[in-house]
Design a protein around this motif. Structure first.
Motif, PDB file in Angstrom:
ATOM      1  N   THR A 181       0.810  -1.219   0.000  1.00 16.08           N
ATOM      2  CA  THR A 181       0.000   0.000   0.000  1.00 16.08           C
ATOM      3  C   THR A 181       0.849   1.277   0.000  1.00 16.08           C
ATOM      4  N   SER A 182       2.017   1.223   0.649  1.00 13.56           N
ATOM      5  CA  SER A 182       2.870   2.415   0.662  1.00 13.56           C
ATOM      6  C   SER A 182       3.449   2.680  -0.727  1.00 13.56           C
ATOM      7  N   VAL A 195       3.275   5.820  -5.886  1.00 14.47           N
ATOM      8  CA  VAL A 195       3.143   5.867  -7.346  1.00 14.47           C
ATOM      9  C   VAL A 195       1.932   6.710  -7.754  1.00 14.47           C
ATOM     10  N   LEU A 196       0.805   6.510  -7.091  1.00 15.97           N
ATOM     11  CA  LEU A 196      -0.404   7.234  -7.461  1.00 15.97           C
ATOM     12  C   LEU A 196      -0.295   8.729  -7.179  1.00 15.97           C
ATOM     13  N   ALA A 241      -4.538   1.840  -9.604  1.00 17.08           N
ATOM     14  CA  ALA A 241      -4.296   0.517  -9.030  1.00 17.08           C
ATOM     15  C   ALA A 241      -5.571  -0.289  -9.219  1.00 17.08           C
ATOM     16  N   LEU A 242      -5.419  -1.551  -9.603  1.00 11.05           N
ATOM     17  CA  LEU A 242      -6.603  -2.370  -9.885  1.00 11.05           C
ATOM     18  C   LEU A 242      -6.388  -3.806  -9.474  1.00 11.05           C
ATOM     19  N   SER A 243      -7.491  -4.523  -9.384  1.00 12.44           N
ATOM     20  CA  SER A 243      -7.462  -5.958  -9.091  1.00 12.44           C
ATOM     21  C   SER A 243      -8.485  -6.660  -9.957  1.00 12.44           C
ATOM     22  N   ILE A 244      -8.175  -7.901 -10.308  1.00 13.37           N
ATOM     23  CA  ILE A 244      -9.062  -8.719 -11.146  1.00 13.37           C
ATOM     24  C   ILE A 244      -9.160 -10.104 -10.519  1.00 13.37           C
ATOM     25  N   GLU A 251      -4.705  -5.179  -0.210  1.00 10.40           N
ATOM     26  CA  GLU A 251      -3.797  -4.721  -1.263  1.00 10.40           C
ATOM     27  C   GLU A 251      -4.390  -4.974  -2.642  1.00 10.40           C
ATOM     28  N   MET A 252      -4.000  -4.128  -3.583  1.00 11.71           N
ATOM     29  CA  MET A 252      -4.396  -4.300  -4.974  1.00 11.71           C
ATOM     30  C   MET A 252      -3.352  -5.167  -5.690  1.00 11.71           C
TER      31      MET A 252
END
Length: 344
Positions: free
Chosen positions: A72-73, A78-79, A87-90, A182-183
């Motif tokens: 997460t840090s 980055v963001l 940031a994404l998740s699938i 987390e992503m």
């Protein structure tokens, strides 16, 4: 050109056979190419619809995105530095509709971004293929891993992943369902110079597609078939014109004896090749494009104009090369020797 046309009219059956073979091979090539493109879109439209950029996943995941967890840090850093990043998740999963019918979907969630659908908690946005299956805005859907319910807020076009329709959900709902904080991925669009992030491995859009299970194997198999058919068509041209040229050795000798240049004989052969190929390709393009309307419902088929033009150019080049290679013997014909042999 006049000689070429006269010979075609004189030997209609012979040239019709070659034209028919080229037509069938090119038609099969166009259809398989359309299926390859359709399956590619059905497998990874979510990724293919994104602009060019860089995907980042955890190095320890060893190129398996669903095992990746972004610290997460690192994500926050980055963001904050890249405003357009997301940031994404699938994750693959299931949804149950109001009739308790189970539907396979790919759940996708992301940080706030213009690249992905942003939904509120308890809402869901689905790929339009599910609307065609009977779902509509306002329907209530459930998931066995989620304590609440999802309300369908809309549908989007061309959002598939791993042959499943995408379901965009809120990040908090995703975290509850999959028990993670987390992503999995970070995507930075338009990143021309590679950004090195410690602990993360980068992938271009194309490279990331190859991390999708079955994508590379599926596309490699179909594309291999397409190029085998293209090579076969080139061999057919070479063999056909070689056999014709062998039969016309005496004729070539007479033509050379009366002053016809070798280049003129090659032009005659090229004109015949072009005539046959253009007609065969025209018919196969017309039929392959109409295949969209006669294909079984649900079959992933996508033959774009760009793909059609590219394959047509390749067929013309292959035909030219095949005919030219077979015509090398024309250059070696000696007029007196050919006349003495007579035309077979």
């Amino acid at each position: 050109m006049n000689i070429a046309w006269k010979e075609i009219k004189k030997n209609k059956i012979r040239f019709m056979i070659l034209g028919s073979i080229v037509f069938l091979v090119s038609l099969l090539t166009f259809i398989i190419s359309g299926l390859a493109n359709g399956l590619s879109q059905d497998n990874a439209a979510l990724i293919k619809e994104l602009p060019d950029g860089q995907f980042y996943m955890n190095t320890d995941a060893e190129e398996t995105y669903n095992l990746s967890l972004i610290d997460t840090s690192v994500q926050d850093t980055v963001l904050s530095e890249k405003e357009e990043a997301a940031a994404l998740s699938i994750q693959m999963g299931f949804l149950n509709d109001e009739k308790d019918k189970q539907r396979s979907v790919a759940f996708v969630t992301s940080t706030e971004s213009k690249l992905f659908e942003n939904v509120k908690e308890g809402e869901i946005v689905l790929d339009r293929s599910l609307e065609e299956e009977g779902l509509k805005v306002g329907d209530t859907l459930t998931n066995n891993q989620f304590s609440g319910e999802f309300i369908v807020k809309g549908f989007v076009d061309q959002q598939k992943y791993s042959h499943a329709p995408v379901a965009f959900i809120n990040m908090e709902n995703y975290k509850e369902m999959y028990r993670v904080n987390e992503m999995q991925l970070i995507f930075i669009p338009g990143e021309e110079s590679l950004l090195a992030i410690e602990g993360l491995q980068s992938f271009s859009n194309t490279e990331f597609l190859n991390t999708i299970p079955s994508y590379s194997a599926e596309q490699l198999s179909l594309n291999m078939i397409v190029w085998f058919l293209v090579v076969i068509s080139g061999l057919l041209f070479a063999i056909f014109f070689y056999m014709i040229n062998v039969q016309k050795i005496g004729l070539y000798g007479i033509l050379k004896a009366i002053g016809v240049k070798t280049s003129t004989l090659f032009k005659m052969m090229w004109a015949q090749m072009l005539f046959i190929t253009v007609i065969a390709l025209g018919l196969s393009i017309a039929l392959s494009q109409s295949f969209n309307y006669i294909a079984p419902e649900g079959m992933p088929f996508s033959l774009t104009a760009a793909t059609t033009v590219q394959l047509s150019i390749v067929f013309l080049i292959i035909g030219f090369v095949g005919a030219t290679l077979s015509g090398i013997q024309i250059k070696k014909v000696e007029p007196l020797q050919a006349i003495q042999q007579g035309e077979v």
